[in-house]
Design a protein around this motif. Structure first.
Motif, PDB file in Angstrom:
ATOM      1  N   GLU A  79      30.492  29.514  45.384  1.00 47.49           N
ATOM      2  CA  GLU A  79      31.517  29.194  44.404  1.00 47.49           C
ATOM      3  C   GLU A  79      32.778  30.050  44.484  1.00 47.49           C
ATOM      4  O   GLU A  79      33.874  29.569  44.241  1.00 47.49           O
ATOM      5  CB  GLU A  79      30.879  29.371  43.010  1.00 47.49           C
ATOM      6  CG  GLU A  79      31.801  29.210  41.821  1.00 47.49           C
ATOM      7  CD  GLU A  79      32.070  27.766  41.444  1.00 47.49           C
ATOM      8  OE1 GLU A  79      31.492  26.856  42.074  1.00 47.49           O
ATOM      9  OE2 GLU A  79      32.873  27.542  40.522  1.00 47.49           O
ATOM     10  N   THR A  80      32.650  31.357  44.776  1.00 51.75           N
ATOM     11  CA  THR A  80      33.811  32.221  44.519  1.00 51.75           C
ATOM     12  C   THR A  80      34.273  33.057  45.714  1.00 51.75           C
ATOM     13  O   THR A  80      33.524  33.275  46.669  1.00 51.75           O
ATOM     14  CB  THR A  80      33.573  33.123  43.285  1.00 51.75           C
ATOM     15  OG1 THR A  80      34.830  33.622  42.812  1.00 51.75           O
ATOM     16  CG2 THR A  80      32.687  34.323  43.621  1.00 51.75           C
ATOM     17  N   THR A  81      35.525  33.519  45.620  1.00 51.77           N
ATOM     18  CA  THR A  81      36.196  34.312  46.654  1.00 51.77           C
ATOM     19  C   THR A  81      35.323  35.458  47.164  1.00 51.77           C
ATOM     20  O   THR A  81      35.164  35.636  48.377  1.00 51.77           O
ATOM     21  CB  THR A  81      37.495  34.910  46.061  1.00 51.77           C
ATOM     22  OG1 THR A  81      38.171  33.889  45.323  1.00 51.77           O
ATOM     23  CG2 THR A  81      38.416  35.416  47.147  1.00 51.77           C
ATOM     24  N   THR A  82      34.749  36.224  46.240  1.00 50.22           N
ATOM     25  CA  THR A  82      33.955  37.383  46.629  1.00 50.22           C
ATOM     26  C   THR A  82      32.694  36.971  47.390  1.00 50.22           C
ATOM     27  O   THR A  82      32.340  37.587  48.401  1.00 50.22           O
ATOM     28  CB  THR A  82      33.620  38.214  45.367  1.00 50.22           C
ATOM     29  OG1 THR A  82      34.829  38.860  44.948  1.00 50.22           O
ATOM     30  CG2 THR A  82      32.559  39.258  45.613  1.00 50.22           C
ATOM     31  N   GLY A  83      32.017  35.922  46.949  1.00 47.04           N
ATOM     32  CA  GLY A  83      30.811  35.455  47.641  1.00 47.04           C
ATOM     33  C   GLY A  83      31.138  34.890  49.016  1.00 47.04           C
ATOM     34  O   GLY A  83      30.392  35.079  49.984  1.00 47.04           O
ATOM     35  N   THR A 101      50.861  44.710  40.579  1.00 44.52           N
ATOM     36  CA  THR A 101      50.633  45.595  41.722  1.00 44.52           C
ATOM     37  C   THR A 101      50.016  44.766  42.831  1.00 44.52           C
ATOM     38  O   THR A 101      49.188  43.902  42.561  1.00 44.52           O
ATOM     39  CB  THR A 101      49.708  46.789  41.385  1.00 44.52           C
ATOM     40  OG1 THR A 101      48.349  46.327  41.314  1.00 44.52           O
ATOM     41  CG2 THR A 101      50.089  47.445  40.066  1.00 44.52           C
ATOM     42  N   GLU A 102      50.427  44.982  44.061  1.00 43.02           N
ATOM     43  CA  GLU A 102      49.906  44.240  45.222  1.00 43.02           C
ATOM     44  C   GLU A 102      49.915  45.126  46.452  1.00 43.02           C
ATOM     45  O   GLU A 102      50.705  46.055  46.566  1.00 43.02           O
ATOM     46  CB  GLU A 102      50.752  42.977  45.505  1.00 43.02           C
ATOM     47  CG  GLU A 102      50.078  41.644  45.178  1.00 43.02           C
ATOM     48  CD  GLU A 102      48.848  41.301  46.004  1.00 43.02           C
ATOM     49  OE1 GLU A 102      48.594  41.929  47.040  1.00 43.02           O
ATOM     50  OE2 GLU A 102      48.124  40.364  45.592  1.00 43.02           O
ATOM     51  N   ILE A 103      49.020  44.810  47.393  1.00 41.50           N
ATOM     52  CA  ILE A 103      49.015  45.487  48.694  1.00 41.50           C
ATOM     53  C   ILE A 103      49.613  44.591  49.771  1.00 41.50           C
ATOM     54  O   ILE A 103      49.987  45.061  50.830  1.00 41.50           O
ATOM     55  CB  ILE A 103      47.572  45.851  49.111  1.00 41.50           C
ATOM     56  CG1 ILE A 103      46.667  44.608  48.988  1.00 41.50           C
ATOM     57  CG2 ILE A 103      47.028  46.982  48.270  1.00 41.50           C
ATOM     58  CD1 ILE A 103      45.739  44.419  50.099  1.00 41.50           C
TER      59      ILE A 103
END
Ligand code: NAI
Length: 479
Positions: free
Chosen positions: A202-206, A288-290
């Motif tokens: 389902e998700t970005t991290t998974g 904030t961003e990298i």
């Protein structure tokens, strides 16, 4: 076990309330209901035994009952200790035709406010079937997939590694569970892993975890990346967050957001929704961003782009949306304004240095109510931390609303059918769904909103080099 159904939920008596909310949600989930009609006599998931690990909410209840309507057997756990809606969990166990005395639904192992030990117990239960094991996993964040993979790895190695004091609690608890389960049966996870036809994530991290497993050649079964369907990440991660971020902040604190300074860490899909959500309430938002591309997008959208350490003195709220670890450290927290609000909406709590906060010399924790803690620094300054650093939209509120989840879960259903019925055609890699199906999901939801789609003429279609029926964009188009 009651009525032949194994379960562990807070209170089966809550099922009636859950059923009422599920009924309302069904109307708001036209994608899932369309699949129920489309496959009414086909049962494409007959024979599927799906182990699901995904926030046990009202919307997930409609997903589960759709999978069942399509012929699947299902067992479920939540993928977060705070995200379960107890009335939804109860209603799924009782089922549309059962009663609390005689449940006729689906085995669910989930309640709001699990300990880490209970969380992993629930996850193991969800993967442990009577007789033949599961043949499909539906995952959110990858914990179910990790349990099967790590279990298989340690069974092959003949031992579960030992831990030391520096290991995070979560990891210690996880290994403890594996030690116990492999002691009872030293081929349990190898057998489960061998029986799985595929996982849909389902998700970005998974999804990140899946690509890492595939790159290392360690993926045990094929996977479909549901997150990167356009009708998932460009809708749920963005418009879902736009709704549920402020919902979580409001229910948690009831602090006026207008006029305040809000810092959003990360300007990906979730960060874009978060920033819009806070700006909509009249906050002045700083990003904030990298990544210079996302940072420039933020600037073009009218937000200030700054480093966290340079804005701590003015921030009234700090929200992390990065899917990365160690984004807000205790040194940052110590510099925040008195009674500033700190929360995370990324998948795991390691975006915030919660361990460092708990260890800070002289720190004191005052619980205000469930999922809201005031941390008092020795100088008297306090910060309010939501959901102990876990995703606050599901911990402090009820997550994304039904309509947006209907988009996400329609992709889940399509992905489950695809891998269950055609698993031989897939290697042990990570795949995405074809664009045509993405467009189908969008079409159903556009119809439900009364949107009128313009029809392409044959000449126009030839001119822009697409088919009249779609797909309408090339694979590299970014939306
Ligand atoms: P994304 O990859 O689109 O965005 C993350 C952004 O954070 C990227 O632009 C990246 O450059 C930036 N970033 C990384 N490290 C950073 C740092 N140290 N400081 C500042 N920025 C940093 O990912 P997406 O889809 O936005 O998801 C983010 C997280 O939210 C994931 O963990 C995902 O699983 C989770 N999620 C949570 C939902 C919820 O309901 N709470 C819903 C959907 C996703």
């Amino acid at each position: 076990t009651r009525g032949g159904i194994e379960f562990a939920v807070a209170d089966l008596e809550a099922a009636e309330f859950g059923r009422k909310e599920i009924r309302l949600a069904e109307h708001e989930m036209p994608g899932l209901m369309a699949f129920r009609r489309e496959y009414a006599e086909v049962y494409p998931l007959r024979g599927a035994r799906i182990s699901g690990s995904l926030h046990m909410t009202v919307q997930t209840a409609v997903l589960i009952e759709t999978l069942v309507a399509l012929g699947a057997e299902v067992r479920w756990a939540s993928c977060n200790i705070f995200s379960t809606q107890d009335h939804a969990a109860a209603a799924v166990v009782v089922g549309p035709h059962g009663t609390p005395e005689e449940p006729k639904g689906v085995p669910v192992f989930a309640w709001k406010g699990e300990s880490l030990e209970e969380y992993w117990w629930c996850t193991e239960k969800m993967l442990t079937w009577d007789g033949e094991g599961p043949n499909m996993i539906l995952d959110d964040g990858g914990d179910a997939t990790m349990l099967v993979h790590k279990g298989t790895e340690f069974e092959k190695a003949g031992a579960v590694p030992s831990t030391d004091d520096n290991d995070p609690d979560e990891w210690k608890v996880f290994l403890e569970l594996l030690r116990a389960s492999t002691a009872a049966d030293n081929s349990k996870w190898t057998t489960v892993g061998a029986g799985i036809r595929g996982v849909t994530e389902e998700t970005t991290t998974g999804v990140l975890r899946l690509y890492q497993l595939a790159a290392a050649g360690e993926l045990l079964f094929p996977a479909i990346n549901v997150n990167d369907a356009v009708t998932k990440s460009k809708f749920d991660n963005r418009y879902g967050i736009r709704h549920s971020l402020i919902d979580g902040i409001n229910r948690g604190t009831d602090v006026l957001i207008g006029g305040k300074v809000a810092v959003v860490c990360g300007y990906g899909d979730v960060g874009k929704g978060a920033a819009e959500s806070l700006r909509g309430q009249g906050a002045r938002v700083i990003i904030t961003e990298i990544d210079p591309i996302c940072a420039l997008q933020a600037a073009m959208d009218g937000y200030q782009v700054k480093r966290l350490e340079n804005v701590l003195g003015e921030a009234d709220l700090v929200i992390t949306t990065t899917g990365n670890k160690n984004v807000v450290m205790v040194e940052h927290m110590a510099q925040m304004k008195h009674q500033a609000i700190l929360g995370n909406i990324g998948h795991f709590d390691n975006e915030l240095d919660m361990a460092g906060l708990a260890r800070y010399p002289g720190i004191r924790r005052v619980n205000i109510k469930p999922q809201v803690d005031e941390w008092v620094f020795p100088n008297g300054n306090t910060i309010l931390v939501l959901s102990e650093g876990r995703l606050l939209n599901l911990g402090n509120a009820t997550g994304h609303p039904s309509f947006v989840m209907s988009n996400s879960f329609s992709n889940q259903v399509i992905a489950q059918i695809e891998l269950f019925t055609k698993h031989e055609e897939y290697d042990k890699e990570v795949f995405r769904l074809p664009k045509k199906l993405d467009e189908k999901v969008a079409r159903i939801h556009l119809d439900a909103l009364g949107g009128e789609l313009t029809k392409l003429s044959k000449e126009q279609a030839e001119y822009i080099d697409v088919d009249v029926e779609g797909p309408f964009k090339s694979e590299h188009y970014r939306y």
